[in-house]
Design an enzyme around this catalytic site. Structure first.
Site, mmCIF file in Angstrom:
data_model
loop_
_atom_site.group_PDB
_atom_site.id
_atom_site.type_symbol
_atom_site.label_atom_id
_atom_site.label_comp_id
_atom_site.label_asym_id
_atom_site.label_seq_id
_atom_site.Cartn_x
_atom_site.Cartn_y
_atom_site.Cartn_z
ATOM 1 C CG LEU A 91 -3.250 10.097 5.983
ATOM 2 C CD1 LEU A 91 -4.573 11.072 5.227
ATOM 3 C CD2 LEU A 91 -2.893 9.422 4.550
ATOM 4 C CB SER A 92 3.188 10.008 7.791
ATOM 5 O OG SER A 92 3.277 8.837 8.433
ATOM 6 C CB ALA A 93 4.625 15.132 7.607
#
Length: 388
Positions: A91-93
């Site tokens: 889950l990208s930042a």
């Protein structure tokens, strides 16, 4: 636990506001993140680096640790899958997701191609803005695609998730916007071709930053500026990337003697702490992997091309370094030449660079796409000139 998550969400929201990370031109993003928080798309098991390996953080066993993996800081990705000891999905930042969607200039009614579904959060936020049935998302991993479908449906969002390799499968009709969530070394022309004239692509390039490309009215090219710096997962269909860290260097270095040794009149500290320099070197010598380390003599560096060429630069403690090189090319010299060229250009930051993609290739340019310096995909400097 719900109240704890709410507190952590609010804290991250306020931290982004204090840093000016909520874009003023896209207030919808703050609303969308509040309506579709990251935890709704997180699996019950996340993975955390403990200094030696990725270890599980299970929601049922360690709910606080699990929540902190998601909301501890705005610039940290939450790893959701590890393959062969390396992260293969995340889950990208939150800060990066917001920055990229802001760069997309997304409007209601736009048809969107989201490439690399992952857990579905990026597609969800795009669908919140574009509207029901306006987002199609492709994911090469069947398990991830199934997970994302479930989470999107639970959130009440109508998004089509297709299991496919995005480099060979295109949407049925041209799209207005394309956004990729993994890095490519070269932007596929097929992606540009899938976007209508006047549309826009936002694509992570080289695992170091993302670029926004506007498709020309004649559909013969797409061009635009670097938008931000962040590290992204690599395209898993493009073959294995060079092994990370000193293990990758050692595999290329081997055990033979150095072929060349010379003194470099340069303090190597900027290699460790200047992202502006690292980006410029990435542009000029795109296949160079650079590793740094610090001891009492200063910063030393090791570099290789993932094939047979390598260089080691050992700090001398007096602002100089001794460089040892081997292999068919002198990759250490290439980096030193590129470093000097960057200084001669005034030490530009990444936001001074842009990219142009055409059917026959792509190049990065500085300052101006027509008359500014440009670097072909292989790193060679090309003269400016009219668009072809």
């Amino acid at each position: 636990m719900t109240s704890d998550l709410a507190t952590l969400r609010a804290r991250l929201d306020e931290a982004m506001a204090a840093r000016g990370a909520w874009p003023g031109r896209a207030p919808w993003l703050r609303e969308a993140v509040a309506a579709l928080p990251r935890d709704l798309f997180a699996p019950d098991r996340l993975l955390r680096w403990d200094g030696q390996a990725y270890v599980p953080v299970d929601r049922q066993v360690d709910p606080d640790g699990w929540a902190l993996q998601l909301y501890g800081e705005q610039d940290a990705a939450a790893v959701t899958q590890v393959t062969g000891g390396l992260p293969s999905s995340s889950l990208s930042a939150q800060g990066v997701v917001v920055d990229m969607l802001d760069s997309l200039l997304l409007e209601p009614g736009h048809r969107v191609w989201d490439i690399g579904t992952g857990q579905g959060w990026n597609a969800a936020l795009a669908a919140w803005r574009a509207g029901p049935g306006r987002v199609v998302s492709t994911e090469v991993d069947e398990g991830l695609a199934a997970f994302a479908r479930g989470r999107l449906a639970a959130a009440g969002l109508r998004v089509e998730v297709v299991v496919a390799n995005a480099t060979g499968t295109l949407p049925k009709a041209p799209v207005d916007r394309l956004i990729a969530t993994y890095a490519v070394e070269r932007v596929p022309w097929a992606w540009v071709a899938a976007v209508r004239p006047g549309g826009r692509l936002v694509v992570p390039w080289g695992r170091l930053g993302h670029v926004a490309l506007d498709v020309a009215d004649d559909h013969r090219q797409a061009s635009g500026w670097i938008q931000g710096l962040a590290q992204f997962m690599a395209d898993r269909t493009a073959g294995p990337a060079p092994a990370a860290g000193h293990a990758g260097y050692a595999a290329v270095r081997g055990t033979g003697p150095a072929e060349v040794k010379r003194v470099v009149e340069r303090d190597l500290a900027p290699l460790a702490d200047s992202w502006d320099l690292r980006f410029a070197l990435r542009v000029a010598v795109p296949d160079a992997v650079v590793i740094t380390g610090t001891d009492e003599d200063g910063v030393s560096a090791w570099t290789h091309d993932g094939d047979r060429s390598w260089a080691a630069l050992s700090a001398g403690g007096d602002g100089t370094a001794t460089m040892y090189q081997g292999g068919p090319r002198r990759i250490g010299d290439e980096l030193m030449i590129a470093w000097a060229a960057w200084e001669a250009l005034g030490r530009p930051d990444p936001y001074g660079y842009g990219m142009t993609v055409r059917p026959d290739g792509q190049f990065v340019w500085l300052g101006d796409p027509v008359n500014g310096p440009r670097w072909a995909a292989g790193g060679a400097v090309a003269a400016g000139g009219p668009a072809r």
